[in-house]
Design an enzyme around this catalytic site. Structure first.
Site, PDB file in Angstrom:
ATOM      1  N   GLY A  14       7.288   7.911  -6.436  1.00 12.53           N
ATOM      2  CA  GLY A  14       7.713   6.986  -7.482  1.00 12.53           C
ATOM      3  C   GLY A  14       6.814   5.772  -7.519  1.00 12.53           C
ATOM      4  O   GLY A  14       5.949   5.570  -6.654  1.00 12.53           O
ATOM      5  N   GLY A  20       4.983  -3.369  -1.985  1.00 16.06           N
ATOM      6  CA  GLY A  20       4.828  -3.355  -3.437  1.00 16.06           C
ATOM      7  C   GLY A  20       3.672  -4.172  -3.966  1.00 16.06           C
ATOM      8  O   GLY A  20       3.494  -4.273  -5.179  1.00 16.06           O
ATOM      9  N   ASP A  54       0.860  14.120  -7.680  1.00 18.72           N
ATOM     10  CA  ASP A  54       1.294  12.852  -8.281  1.00 18.72           C
ATOM     11  C   ASP A  54       0.124  12.082  -8.881  1.00 18.72           C
ATOM     12  O   ASP A  54       0.329  11.086  -9.594  1.00 18.72           O
ATOM     13  CB  ASP A  54       2.021  11.980  -7.253  1.00 18.72           C
ATOM     14  N   ASP A  75      -5.293   6.973 -10.995  1.00 14.25           N
ATOM     15  CA  ASP A  75      -5.160   6.570  -9.595  1.00 14.25           C
ATOM     16  C   ASP A  75      -6.492   6.623  -8.848  1.00 14.25           C
ATOM     17  O   ASP A  75      -6.801   7.572  -8.128  1.00 14.25           O
ATOM     18  CB  ASP A  75      -4.097   7.409  -8.885  1.00 14.25           C
TER      19      ASP A  75
END
Length: 479
Positions: free
Chosen positions: A86, A122, A248, A258
């Site tokens: 996620g 994060g 992912d 990414d």
């Protein structure tokens, strides 16, 4: 074009709640824009002058008008092993509709903890965000489908890794952030109805011409496979190593996404691995087409219940699409190689000619980019390549091939110069730019980005390969 503020829609949030969670970005105490992509801003139809003086938006302290931030849920097969993931450090502000009606996700990367952060903080550090900006812009100008970066902003927060680093947020622009890993997640934790809704949404957003087709889910797999085949062929042709091809990190849209431990090859070696964590070379340059097929097989597995009620028939149909991926990849790669060599008249022996060149490049430790570029001027025989006996023999075969064609030599050279870049983001040049930026000097990066925006123009400075070194260049999944 009339420039305006953001024009957000939020169609992704119409999916069931399992797909996302509402999430505000973390406030940044001292936001400061360090780089802003004016060209991309204009493409998006945004008020560039206004945005350049609103660092609080790009650092996450203030939401732009109409934003409804969420974090997306997904899973992924990381180095072949399933993991729940996620958006652990990103929020999606919304889908901006550009003046030409194209839809773009606007995401803040590094904007603080989310429900999917697990044990992470994060946050993101400045240099990895600048690195993504540089490489993604290089990919765009090379004509390789990619996400792009609108801005990088300092947050004023320290990021604690092995040492204290400057915290930063990257604003990423993408056709969407739906991944193969999104399907892996729904297959593991959702219902068949959820899977159907996600597939229908992807078709609506990326393949609308399939909506009324018979067996649209099989055709969806086919379209996704074609996009991946084309993309990975372009990677191979440019000498690009993604470095972390987990499911992912595979976008349904067919964009490169990414930019973690990625890099471009200097000296040609099919075993090239840059990532410090890819110990066994799973994602080596030579394995990228194979991993593309592996990832697609995981997408196919998730779609089986929608492809056909009879599982055996569904497997048979899906396998044909994976087989077709290989056909599509090989066609794209061979066509690209022919263009790089100025070959107009296709013949079966072309494959052998290409393989012989790659073999001698590997054996003689030749620079991948510069060898192809040099061929367009090798007819004057001043290139150092002509000091290699094997190359002289190969060059005679290639020259005979070109001379047989009805098109002129000039036509072939023109084709080659359009398909063989003179400038790529050389690893040592990228590191120079990042080192300078870390010390507050962004001019080195600005100059590099300017050169990368014209990759097919000669540049004595930026075309030079690195000096020989006994140290293998390593990249890291920077956060």
């Amino acid at each position: 074009m009339q420039f305006k503020d953001w024009n957000f829609e939020h169609t992704y949030t119409k999916l069931p709640e399992i797909f996302f969670q509402n999430q505000m970005p973390a406030a940044a105490p001292a936001p400061q824009i360090v780089i802003f992509n004016q060209g991309l801003s204009q493409t998006l139809g945004l008020n560039t002058d206004k945005l350049k003086i609103t660092p609080q938006i790009f650092a996450g302290s203030e939401l732009p008008y109409g934003a409804k931030p969420i974090s997306q849920a997904y899973a992924g097969y990381q180095f072949g092993h399933f993991a729940m993931l996620g958006d652990g450090r990103a929020v999606l502000l919304g889908e901006h509709i550009a003046p030409d009606n194209r839809r773009f996700d606007i995401q803040l990367k590094g904007s603080g903890k989310t429900p999917y952060s697990r044990r992470g903080d994060g946050q993101a550090a400045l240099l990895p965000m600048l690195r993504e900006y540089i490489i993604s812009e290089a990919m765009f100008f090379l004509g390789i489908p990619t996400t792009r970066s609108l801005a990088v902003a300092l947050t004023g927060k320290d990021v604690i890794r092995e040492k204290v680093l400057q915290g930063a947020v990257l604003t990423r622009v993408a056709s969407s952030h739906i991944r193969v890993g999104t399907f892996n997640y729904i297959s593991a934790f959702g219902t068949l109805e959820d899977l159907c809704k996600l597939s229908d949404y992807c078709i609506w957003r990326h393949f609308p011409w399939l909506e009324n087709s018979d067996n649209k889910y099989l055709l969806f797999l086919r379209e996704a496979a074609h996009l991946q085949a084309s993309l990975i062929a372009k990677w191979q042709l440019a000498g690009f190593v993604h470095g972390v091809m987990n499911t992912d990190n595979m976008a349904i849209s067919g964009e490169t996404i990414d930019y973690g431990p990625c890099a471009f090859m200097d000296f040609y070696n099919p075993d090239t691995v840059f990532s410090s964590i890819d110990i066994e070379g799973r994602y080596a340059y030579k394995n990228q087409p194979l991993i593309g097929a592996w990832n697609l097989s995981k997408l196919a597995e998730e779609l089986l219940p929608l492809i056909d009620e009879n599982q055996n028939m569904a497997v048979e149909l899906a396998q044909k699409e994976i087989d077709n991926y290989w056909k599509c990849y090989n066609e794209n790669w061979l066509a690209g190689m022919r263009s790089k060599l100025g070959i107009v008249c296709d013949e079966p022996e072309d494959t052998r000619l290409i393989e012989e060149l790659l073999d001698l490049m590997e054996k003689n430790n030749l620079d991948y980019t510069n060898t192809f570029r040099a061929l367009s001027s090798a007819n004057n025989k001043t290139s150092s390549l002509f000091e290699i006996p094997e190359f002289i023999l190969w060059h005679k075969k290639w020259q005979f091939k070109i001379e047989k064609q009805p098109q002129s030599l000039d036509h072939s050279i023109e084709m080659m110069n359009k398909h063989n870049p003179a400038v790529i983001p050389r690893n040592y040049r990228v590191e120079e730019a990042l080192t300078a930026a870390e010390n507050g000097d962004f001019l080195v990066m600005d100059n590099l980005l300017h050169a990368l925006s014209k990759p097919f123009e000669e540049s004595e400075i930026y075309s030079s390969p690195p000096k020989p070194s006994s140290c293998r260049y390593k990249t890291f999944c920077g956060v």
